[in-house]
Design a protein around this motif. Structure first.
Motif, PDB file in Angstrom:
ATOM      1  N   GLU A 193       0.829  -1.208   0.000  1.00 25.76           N
ATOM      2  CA  GLU A 193       0.000   0.000   0.000  1.00 25.76           C
ATOM      3  C   GLU A 193       0.873   1.272   0.000  1.00 25.76           C
ATOM      4  N   ASP A 194       1.949   1.228   0.822  1.00 25.79           N
ATOM      5  CA  ASP A 194       2.850   2.386   0.894  1.00 25.79           C
ATOM      6  C   ASP A 194       3.415   2.699  -0.487  1.00 25.79           C
ATOM      7  N   CYS A 195       3.834   1.636  -1.191  1.00 21.69           N
ATOM      8  CA  CYS A 195       4.467   1.862  -2.493  1.00 21.69           C
ATOM      9  C   CYS A 195       3.459   2.374  -3.527  1.00 21.69           C
ATOM     10  N   ARG A 196       2.205   1.928  -3.407  1.00 23.25           N
ATOM     11  CA  ARG A 196       1.189   2.455  -4.342  1.00 23.25           C
ATOM     12  C   ARG A 196       1.062   3.967  -4.145  1.00 23.25           C
ATOM     13  N   ARG A 197       1.153   4.391  -2.868  1.00 27.95           N
ATOM     14  CA  ARG A 197       1.087   5.828  -2.595  1.00 27.95           C
ATOM     15  C   ARG A 197       2.367   6.521  -3.102  1.00 27.95           C
ATOM     16  N   ARG A 198       3.512   5.847  -2.879  1.00 29.45           N
ATOM     17  CA  ARG A 198       4.790   6.435  -3.324  1.00 29.45           C
ATOM     18  C   ARG A 198       4.804   6.634  -4.840  1.00 29.45           C
ATOM     19  N   MET A 199       4.110   5.736  -5.572  1.00 32.65           N
ATOM     20  CA  MET A 199       4.105   5.853  -7.033  1.00 32.65           C
ATOM     21  C   MET A 199       3.611   7.214  -7.463  1.00 32.65           C
ATOM     22  N   GLU A 200       2.646   7.758  -6.706  1.00 34.82           N
ATOM     23  CA  GLU A 200       2.122   9.082  -7.064  1.00 34.82           C
ATOM     24  C   GLU A 200       3.035  10.182  -6.518  1.00 34.82           C
ATOM     25  N   ALA A 201       3.393  10.071  -5.229  1.00 36.48           N
ATOM     26  CA  ALA A 201       4.049  11.200  -4.549  1.00 36.48           C
ATOM     27  C   ALA A 201       5.546  11.296  -4.867  1.00 36.48           C
ATOM     28  N   ASN A 202       6.251  10.180  -4.786  1.00 35.67           N
ATOM     29  CA  ASN A 202       7.713  10.233  -4.906  1.00 35.67           C
ATOM     30  C   ASN A 202       8.180   8.832  -5.297  1.00 35.67           C
ATOM     31  N   VAL A 203       8.068   8.550  -6.590  1.00 39.85           N
ATOM     32  CA  VAL A 203       8.152   7.164  -7.069  1.00 39.85           C
ATOM     33  C   VAL A 203       9.497   6.491  -6.741  1.00 39.85           C
ATOM     34  N   LEU A 204      10.586   7.255  -6.680  1.00 40.17           N
ATOM     35  CA  LEU A 204      11.887   6.617  -6.435  1.00 40.17           C
ATOM     36  C   LEU A 204      11.995   6.016  -5.035  1.00 40.17           C
ATOM     37  N   ARG A 205      11.138   6.483  -4.108  1.00 36.98           N
ATOM     38  CA  ARG A 205      11.148   5.924  -2.759  1.00 36.98           C
ATOM     39  C   ARG A 205      10.731   4.445  -2.749  1.00 36.98           C
ATOM     40  N   VAL A 206      10.069   3.993  -3.820  1.00 41.05           N
ATOM     41  CA  VAL A 206       9.699   2.573  -3.928  1.00 41.05           C
ATOM     42  C   VAL A 206      10.975   1.722  -3.820  1.00 41.05           C
ATOM     43  N   LEU A 207      12.080   2.271  -4.311  1.00 41.04           N
ATOM     44  CA  LEU A 207      13.345   1.528  -4.292  1.00 41.04           C
ATOM     45  C   LEU A 207      13.838   1.229  -2.880  1.00 41.04           C
ATOM     46  N   ASP A 208      13.382   2.023  -1.902  1.00 39.05           N
ATOM     47  CA  ASP A 208      13.807   1.809  -0.503  1.00 39.05           C
ATOM     48  C   ASP A 208      12.956   0.776   0.216  1.00 39.05           C
ATOM     49  N   CYS A 209      11.859   0.324  -0.427  1.00 41.63           N
ATOM     50  CA  CYS A 209      10.895  -0.520   0.289  1.00 41.63           C
ATOM     51  C   CYS A 209      11.521  -1.876   0.656  1.00 41.63           C
ATOM     52  N   LYS A 210      11.264  -2.296   1.910  1.00 46.43           N
ATOM     53  CA  LYS A 210      11.860  -3.561   2.382  1.00 46.43           C
ATOM     54  C   LYS A 210      10.913  -4.743   2.173  1.00 46.43           C
ATOM     55  N   ASN A 211       9.672  -4.442   1.756  1.00 48.60           N
ATOM     56  CA  ASN A 211       8.672  -5.499   1.581  1.00 48.60           C
ATOM     57  C   ASN A 211       9.129  -6.502   0.505  1.00 48.60           C
ATOM     58  N   PRO A 212       9.145  -7.813   0.830  1.00 45.07           N
ATOM     59  CA  PRO A 212       9.664  -8.803  -0.132  1.00 45.07           C
ATOM     60  C   PRO A 212       8.918  -8.796  -1.465  1.00 45.07           C
ATOM     61  N   ALA A 213       7.596  -8.565  -1.448  1.00 46.43           N
ATOM     62  CA  ALA A 213       6.830  -8.558  -2.697  1.00 46.43           C
ATOM     63  C   ALA A 213       7.315  -7.408  -3.590  1.00 46.43           C
ATOM     64  N   CYS A 214       7.525  -6.253  -2.992  1.00 47.87           N
ATOM     65  CA  CYS A 214       7.993  -5.090  -3.768  1.00 47.87           C
ATOM     66  C   CYS A 214       9.411  -5.342  -4.267  1.00 47.87           C
ATOM     67  N   GLN A 215      10.245  -5.940  -3.395  1.00 48.21           N
ATOM     68  CA  GLN A 215      11.629  -6.250  -3.790  1.00 48.21           C
ATOM     69  C   GLN A 215      11.653  -7.178  -5.007  1.00 48.21           C
ATOM     70  N   ALA A 216      10.737  -8.151  -5.013  1.00 48.87           N
ATOM     71  CA  ALA A 216      10.700  -9.113  -6.125  1.00 48.87           C
ATOM     72  C   ALA A 216      10.349  -8.396  -7.428  1.00 48.87           C
TER      73      ALA A 216
END
Ligand code: HAM
Length: 422
Positions: A193-216
């Motif tokens: 959910e955090d990364c879906r929000r980051r996609m709008e606000a500050n997409v590069l922050r998705v790269l910092d996400c520790k969630n395994p699904a996002c990492q994959a």
């Protein structure tokens, strides 16, 4: 009084004498290493106009949005406690004009961020940083990283990892973000959910996400440098070539995006295994900022002192039993107390740190006080010693004890002198 009235504010800490001793030693070593690179010290104010940080770090960054201690003063001016040191240094350099065009500056001091406190994360923390102004060339980035690594090894830290990446050029930032967003879009529903929000606000922050699904998902997306211009990629390659020539082991880290907007080209981060979740010991990069008509460019870094101390504690635990170069005078009887007060001053005039109990207590209690103060030597005097003109000198580390006269006492203690007068 409630017990928390004795405590500092949450996220802030008192440093007692044992910590200050270690901090001062680390600062002294830092000053020595900075001097080897021709860096000079600068001290800028802790309080600045809030606008300085908003413009330099970026209005959308977490530091500015969520963590800055910002307030209005009585005159209605928007001020902020500095959350980092680079912006103040850039303001200083801009104020000096050409005179500071190629300055090499370092700073040591407190910074403030209203973050949620946890191990290694404080609201008042301390940075030691350096900024090499001007020199818009990959060799300068490599030298800044070499200085950074030298500092950490000077402190005795051997388990650090240096990761490096590029932020590209400011003018291509929007294009990089939209290209990256486009590649993420097909996976949007699988992101947290955090990364879906980051996609709008500050997409590069998705790269910092520790969630395994996002990492994959990220593992299948090309590195950021693929979306950058050839010039930006060549700059990073050059920096890495210089570092290889210096035999500095570094890792390319395609997902590294540092959270401040003033960066362009090279960014790096240094981590240490002792730090757990907050594992960034230090970070740096190249930056550029416009002040009126004047652009200030430089490359630099900052180390978090609290985190350095945590890492050092793991690599080289402090020896709290270590004795200090301190002589403790012990008096046996009232006459000896007065004589010892004179001897104290004589020792200090000879650059020897000396103390005694300034009251009448038993010899045993005086020995206990000497031990608590971690004195290395005691000098015991009673009626007999005063009459004979001798001193009973005891080395508390070895337990050796002997009777000596004044010249011999001074000779024995000479190794403890704090500063030799020239
Ligand atoms: P930064 O990565 O925000 O960079 O901070 C540098 C270091 O300060 C971090 O790696 C960390 O060790 C420490 N630090 C940051 N926040 C905290 C905190 N809340 N508690 C404890 N330690 C913390 C900068 O500040 C840039 N000015 C670095 C720089 C200099 N870039 C170019 N020149």
């Amino acid at each position: 009084m409630a017990s928390d009235e004795f405590q500092p504010l949450q996220g802030m800490a008192d440093l007692g004498p044992p910590e200050v001793e270690r901090w001062a030693a680390a600062e002294q070593e830092a000053r020595r290493i900075f001097a080897l690179y021709g860096c000079e010290e600068i001290r800028t104010p802790i309080l600045e106009r809030a606008d300085l940080f908003i413009r330099s770090l970026g209005g959308e960054t977490d530091v500015v949005q969520k963590e800055m201690y910002a307030f209005e003063d009585r005159g209605g001016r928007a001020l902020a406690l500095r959350p980092e040191g680079t912006a103040g240094v850039m303001r200083y350099v801009a104020s000096k004009g050409q005179d500071a065009g190629d300055a090499r500056l370092f700073y040591i001091g407190p910074m403030f961020r209203a973050e949620r406190p946890q191990a290694g994360r404080r609201r008042q923390f301390h940075q030691i940083g350096a900024e090499l102004i001007g020199a818009p060339h990959p060799a300068a980035d490599a030298e800044a990283i070499a200085l950074h690594a030298h500092l950490l090894s000077g402190w005795g830290l051997q388990q650090c990892r240096i990761r490096i990446n590029s932020r590209g050029l400011p003018e291509e930032r929007a294009a990089i973000q939209s290209a990256f967003r486009e590649r993420l879009l097909p996976h949007r529903d699988a992101l947290c959910e955090d990364c879906r929000r980051r996609m709008e606000a500050n997409v590069l922050r998705v790269l910092d996400c520790k969630n395994p699904a996002c990492q994959a998902i990220l593992a299948d997306i090309p590195p950021l440098t693929d979306f950058m211009s050839a010039a930006a990629r060549a700059y990073l390659d050059d920096v890495i070539r210089h570092l290889e020539a210096l035999e500095l082991p570094i890792e390319r880290s395609p997902n590294l995006v540092r959270g401040l907007d003033y960066y362009l080209h090279t960014v790096w981060e240094i981590t240490h295994p002792a730090l757990g979740a907050q594992d960034a010991l230090a970070g740096g990069g190249r930056y550029r900022l416009q002040f009126g008509g004047r652009a200030v460019e430089g490359v630099g870094f900052a180390v978090g002192v609290e985190r350095v101390m945590m890492a050092l504690e793991q690599e080289r635990p402090a020896n709290t039993a270590e004795r200090l170069p301190l002589v403790w005078l012990i008096a046996h009887g009232t006459a000896a107390l007065a004589e010892n007060m004179r001897l104290l001053q004589t020792l200090r005039r000879h650059q020897l740190a000396a103390r005694m109990c300034l009251d009448e207590r038993s010899v045993k209690a005086q020995f206990r006080a000497a031990d608590r103060a971690r004195a290395s030597h005691v000098v015991v005097r009673g009626e007999t010693e005063i009459q004979k003109g001798v001193f009973l000198l005891k080395n508390l580390a070895t337990g050796e004890q002997e009777e000596v006269d004044m010249p011999e006492l001074m000779r024995r203690l000479s190794a403890l002198r704090l500063h030799e007068k020239t």
